[in-house]
Design a protein around this motif. Structure first.
Motif, PDB file in Angstrom:
ATOM      1  N   ASN A 231       0.818  -1.219   0.000  1.00  0.00           N
ATOM      2  CA  ASN A 231       0.000   0.000   0.000  1.00  0.00           C
ATOM      3  C   ASN A 231       0.849   1.265   0.000  1.00  0.00           C
ATOM      4  O   ASN A 231       0.377   2.334   0.370  1.00  0.00           O
ATOM      5  CB  ASN A 231      -0.951   0.005   1.206  1.00  0.00           C
ATOM      6  CG  ASN A 231      -0.234   0.299   2.522  1.00  0.00           C
ATOM      7  OD1 ASN A 231       0.922  -0.093   2.701  1.00  0.00           O
ATOM      8  ND2 ASN A 231      -0.915   0.965   3.443  1.00  0.00           N
ATOM      9  N   GLY A 238      -5.077   5.742   2.930  1.00  0.00           N
ATOM     10  CA  GLY A 238      -5.302   5.140   1.623  1.00  0.00           C
ATOM     11  C   GLY A 238      -5.773   6.106   0.560  1.00  0.00           C
ATOM     12  O   GLY A 238      -5.882   5.738  -0.612  1.00  0.00           O
ATOM     13  N   ASN A 268      -6.895  -1.339  -4.162  1.00  0.00           N
ATOM     14  CA  ASN A 268      -7.651  -0.386  -3.358  1.00  0.00           C
ATOM     15  C   ASN A 268      -6.809  -0.035  -2.140  1.00  0.00           C
ATOM     16  O   ASN A 268      -6.658  -0.839  -1.212  1.00  0.00           O
ATOM     17  CB  ASN A 268      -8.997  -0.989  -2.932  1.00  0.00           C
ATOM     18  CG  ASN A 268      -9.888   0.013  -2.216  1.00  0.00           C
ATOM     19  OD1 ASN A 268      -9.461   0.698  -1.305  1.00  0.00           O
ATOM     20  ND2 ASN A 268     -11.132   0.107  -2.655  1.00  0.00           N
ATOM     21  N   VAL A 270      -7.221   2.156   0.254  1.00  0.00           N
ATOM     22  CA  VAL A 270      -7.944   2.310   1.521  1.00  0.00           C
ATOM     23  C   VAL A 270      -8.119   0.941   2.181  1.00  0.00           C
ATOM     24  O   VAL A 270      -7.875   0.765   3.385  1.00  0.00           O
ATOM     25  CB  VAL A 270      -9.300   3.008   1.304  1.00  0.00           C
ATOM     26  CG1 VAL A 270     -10.096   3.049   2.605  1.00  0.00           C
ATOM     27  CG2 VAL A 270      -9.094   4.426   0.769  1.00  0.00           C
ATOM     28  N   GLU A 271      -8.525  -0.015   1.387  1.00  0.00           N
ATOM     29  CA  GLU A 271      -8.673  -1.384   1.916  1.00  0.00           C
ATOM     30  C   GLU A 271      -7.334  -1.928   2.369  1.00  0.00           C
ATOM     31  O   GLU A 271      -7.208  -2.523   3.449  1.00  0.00           O
ATOM     32  CB  GLU A 271      -9.274  -2.284   0.836  1.00  0.00           C
ATOM     33  CG  GLU A 271      -9.431  -3.757   1.237  1.00  0.00           C
ATOM     34  CD  GLU A 271      -8.174  -4.594   0.991  1.00  0.00           C
ATOM     35  OE1 GLU A 271      -7.988  -5.583   1.727  1.00  0.00           O
ATOM     36  OE2 GLU A 271      -7.379  -4.239   0.100  1.00  0.00           O
ATOM     37  N   ALA A 272      -6.307  -1.739   1.548  1.00  0.00           N
ATOM     38  CA  ALA A 272      -4.993  -2.322   1.851  1.00  0.00           C
ATOM     39  C   ALA A 272      -4.374  -1.736   3.103  1.00  0.00           C
ATOM     40  O   ALA A 272      -3.593  -2.403   3.781  1.00  0.00           O
ATOM     41  CB  ALA A 272      -4.064  -2.112   0.661  1.00  0.00           C
ATOM     42  N   THR A 273      -4.706  -0.491   3.440  1.00  0.00           N
ATOM     43  CA  THR A 273      -4.122   0.155   4.616  1.00  0.00           C
ATOM     44  C   THR A 273      -4.681  -0.412   5.917  1.00  0.00           C
ATOM     45  O   THR A 273      -4.009  -0.402   6.947  1.00  0.00           O
ATOM     46  CB  THR A 273      -4.348   1.677   4.548  1.00  0.00           C
ATOM     47  OG1 THR A 273      -3.779   2.166   3.321  1.00  0.00           O
ATOM     48  CG2 THR A 273      -3.693   2.406   5.711  1.00  0.00           C
ATOM     49  N   GLN A 274      -5.880  -0.939   5.874  1.00  0.00           N
ATOM     50  CA  GLN A 274      -6.476  -1.468   7.105  1.00  0.00           C
ATOM     51  C   GLN A 274      -6.512  -2.987   7.169  1.00  0.00           C
ATOM     52  O   GLN A 274      -6.675  -3.565   8.247  1.00  0.00           O
ATOM     53  CB  GLN A 274      -7.900  -0.940   7.258  1.00  0.00           C
ATOM     54  CG  GLN A 274      -8.865  -1.369   6.145  1.00  0.00           C
ATOM     55  CD  GLN A 274     -10.213  -0.694   6.264  1.00  0.00           C
ATOM     56  OE1 GLN A 274     -11.092  -1.169   6.978  1.00  0.00           O
ATOM     57  NE2 GLN A 274     -10.364   0.436   5.584  1.00  0.00           N
ATOM     58  N   ASP A 275      -6.329  -3.664   6.031  1.00  0.00           N
ATOM     59  CA  ASP A 275      -6.489  -5.120   5.973  1.00  0.00           C
ATOM     60  C   ASP A 275      -5.151  -5.816   6.212  1.00  0.00           C
ATOM     61  O   ASP A 275      -4.194  -5.610   5.463  1.00  0.00           O
ATOM     62  CB  ASP A 275      -7.050  -5.518   4.605  1.00  0.00           C
ATOM     63  CG  ASP A 275      -7.311  -7.013   4.491  1.00  0.00           C
ATOM     64  OD1 ASP A 275      -7.259  -7.710   5.525  1.00  0.00           O
ATOM     65  OD2 ASP A 275      -7.563  -7.485   3.362  1.00  0.00           O
ATOM     66  N   GLN A 362      -9.987   2.562   9.659  1.00  0.00           N
ATOM     67  CA  GLN A 362      -9.057   2.684   8.533  1.00  0.00           C
ATOM     68  C   GLN A 362      -7.621   2.245   8.824  1.00  0.00           C
ATOM     69  O   GLN A 362      -6.751   2.380   7.962  1.00  0.00           O
ATOM     70  CB  GLN A 362      -9.045   4.130   8.020  1.00  0.00           C
ATOM     71  CG  GLN A 362     -10.205   4.456   7.106  1.00  0.00           C
ATOM     72  CD  GLN A 362     -11.531   4.488   7.857  1.00  0.00           C
ATOM     73  OE1 GLN A 362     -11.713   5.283   8.775  1.00  0.00           O
ATOM     74  NE2 GLN A 362     -12.450   3.616   7.458  1.00  0.00           N
TER      75      GLN A 362
END
Length: 472
Positions: A231, A238, A268, A270-275, A362
């Motif tokens: 990310n 994100g 994505n 945003v998704e990668a920063t929290q997942d 996030q």
């Protein structure tokens, strides 16, 4: 205002002034983190893969920022040169923050920013702490956030570490394959539920250990591929705030070229920063590897138990005295250490699972403990595989006389007679042989069910250890 001594310089953050040792490359943010997190006594400088990964990230960012006009070429070259020194193994002792820390890795990122900034200042001919010339945040950390730098560095470091583990597993697999070939003609009695079962070869038994490792090599390579998606360029959550358009794609291309790791931009950010699911997946595979290697070592301990009152099928190489009171006792210490590493890896997996689940909105603030747990699992499994290979498997020998005697005396040989004389007659032979103490061949002849010559023709390795037609 705090006045410095000759051995100090004064640095400032929004909390106030703080004296820093004059020779330290780290600064005020690192100093506060050292005070705040006296947890393990293990510093990030003791994880060289992570320091090199951080250097790769900062180097890629500096080059991209210079190309996009975010920072000037002179500063970028100085940052680049400082990162090269970190990649060469210098200044790792300046990374003094504890591996377990609050703040989602901010302390680690700032430790890197400060060390790189102060070393870059020296390369520019300036003094440490002259942040008007080159600043840890404004220049080293330009277009970045802890929230994209830290997870990207964790992934790079883990990718490299897994490469070493895969090599160690392949070498261990090769050692088991060599033993399987060496033992291919040695008949023995198999066991299920710790009770005598049908015959097999010792080579077949050892080949299973090689196959299990090979399967896990494939699963580990698949999990490794999942952490190639990063990310970097996401910045805070994100959205890419404070980074120029196109930065993410360009900085990741730079990172791939610098690190040699085939990283790609997450679809994505945003998704990668929290997942943190990829870390959970990787840890799960490491747990699988640990479980199966531990099972293999359980087998080695059982098969070598004795020397007089145990299984005694094989001999492990003696490595050290096994008792402070029982002279001559030798313990299976190498399989035992693999067992203990496996227990640790399983515990690390639970830590990573809980830390991943605890993420909120996030960002996941618990990546430091995930990273530390992953590094321990990878490193310790790597070392345990090498130890098991060199100090145990390569020196295993078969107890040929004992195995041959057990095969000759085993009533489980009657299983091979089922297709010929039927289950009931075969059971009668087994029961009678156990009661009277005779061999299967002699008992079958006494009962008039089969001559010893007929029995000898049937009870041969190629008929006992693989699916063949017993008649015809």
């Amino acid at each position: 205002m705090t006045s410095p001594t000759p051995a100090q310089r004064i640095e400032h953050d929004f909390l106030g002034d703080k004296p820093i040792p004059a020779q330290a490359y780290w600064g005020v943010h690192t100093a506060r983190a050292v005070e705040n997190f006296p947890i393990t006594g293990q510093t990030i400088g003791q994880v060289p893969e992570l320091i090199r990964a951080l250097a790769c990230v900062k180097k890629a960012a500096a080059r991209t920022n210079a190309a996009m006009g975010v920072i000037d070429a002179e500063r970028a070259r100085a940052i680049d040169a400082a990162c090269n020194e970190l990649l060469a193994g210098q200044w790792h002792d300046q990374f003094v923050v504890d591996v377990i820390q609050g703040g989602a890795g901010t302390s680690t990122n700032m430790n890197a920013n400060e060390v790189i900034a102060n070393r870059a200042l020296e390369l520019l001919g300036a003094e440490k702490g002259d942040y008007a010339r080159l600043h840890p945040n404004d220049h080293v950390n330009a277009s970045q956030s802890t929230n994209d730098v830290y997870p990207t560095a964790l992934r790079l470091a883990a990718w490299v570490g897994i490469g070493g583990l895969l090599e160690a597993m392949a070498a261990l697999r090769g050692a088991f394959e060599a033993k399987a070939d060496e033992f291919r003609d040695i008949l023995k009695i198999g066991r299920t539920q710790l009770q005598d079962a049908v015959p097999m070869t010792l080579g077949q038994e050892f080949s299973t250990y090689a196959v299990m490792i090979g399967e896990d090599e494939q699963r580990l390579a698949e999990a490794r591929a999942l952490i190639e998606e990063v990310n970097l360029g996401a910045t805070a959550i994100g959205t890419g705030i404070n980074a120029p358009a196109g930065y993410a794609e360009q900085v990741v291309r730079e990172l791939a070229a610098i690190s040699g790791v085939p990283v790609s931009v997450a679809p994505n950010l945003v998704e990668a920063t929290q997942d943190t699911g990829a870390f959970v997946q990787l840890s799960g595979v490491l747990k699988r590897v640990a479980c199966k290697l531990s099972k293999t070592c359980n087998d080695l301990r059982l098969l070598s138990s004795g020397p007089q009152a145990g299984f005694g099928d094989i001999h492990l190489p003696p490595r050290q005295a096994g008792s402070s009171i029982m002279p001559g006792k030798v313990n299976p210490v190498i399989p035992e250490v693999m067992n203990q590493v496996a227990f640790e890896v399983i515990g690390n997996d639970m830590t990573i699972t809980m830390a991943s689940e605890a993420g909120q909105l996030q960002l996941n603030a618990f990546e430091p403990i995930m990273g530390w747990s992953l590094f321990k699992s990878v490193k310790h499994l790597t070392q345990a595989c090498r130890t098991l290979q060199h100090h145990c498997v390569e020196g295993i020998s078969a107890n040929r006389p004992l195995l041959a005697r057990r095969v000759a005396e085993s009533v489980t040989l009657v299983t091979a007679l089922n297709p010929i004389i039927g289950y009931e007659k075969a059971a009668l032979i087994a029961k009678t042989a156990l009661a009277q103490g005779g061999t299967i061949a002699a008992t079958a002849a006494t009962l008039g069910l089969m001559s010893e010559a007929e029995m000898a023709a049937l009870l041969v390795p190629e008929r006992l250890t693989q699916p063949v037609r017993l008649l015809g």
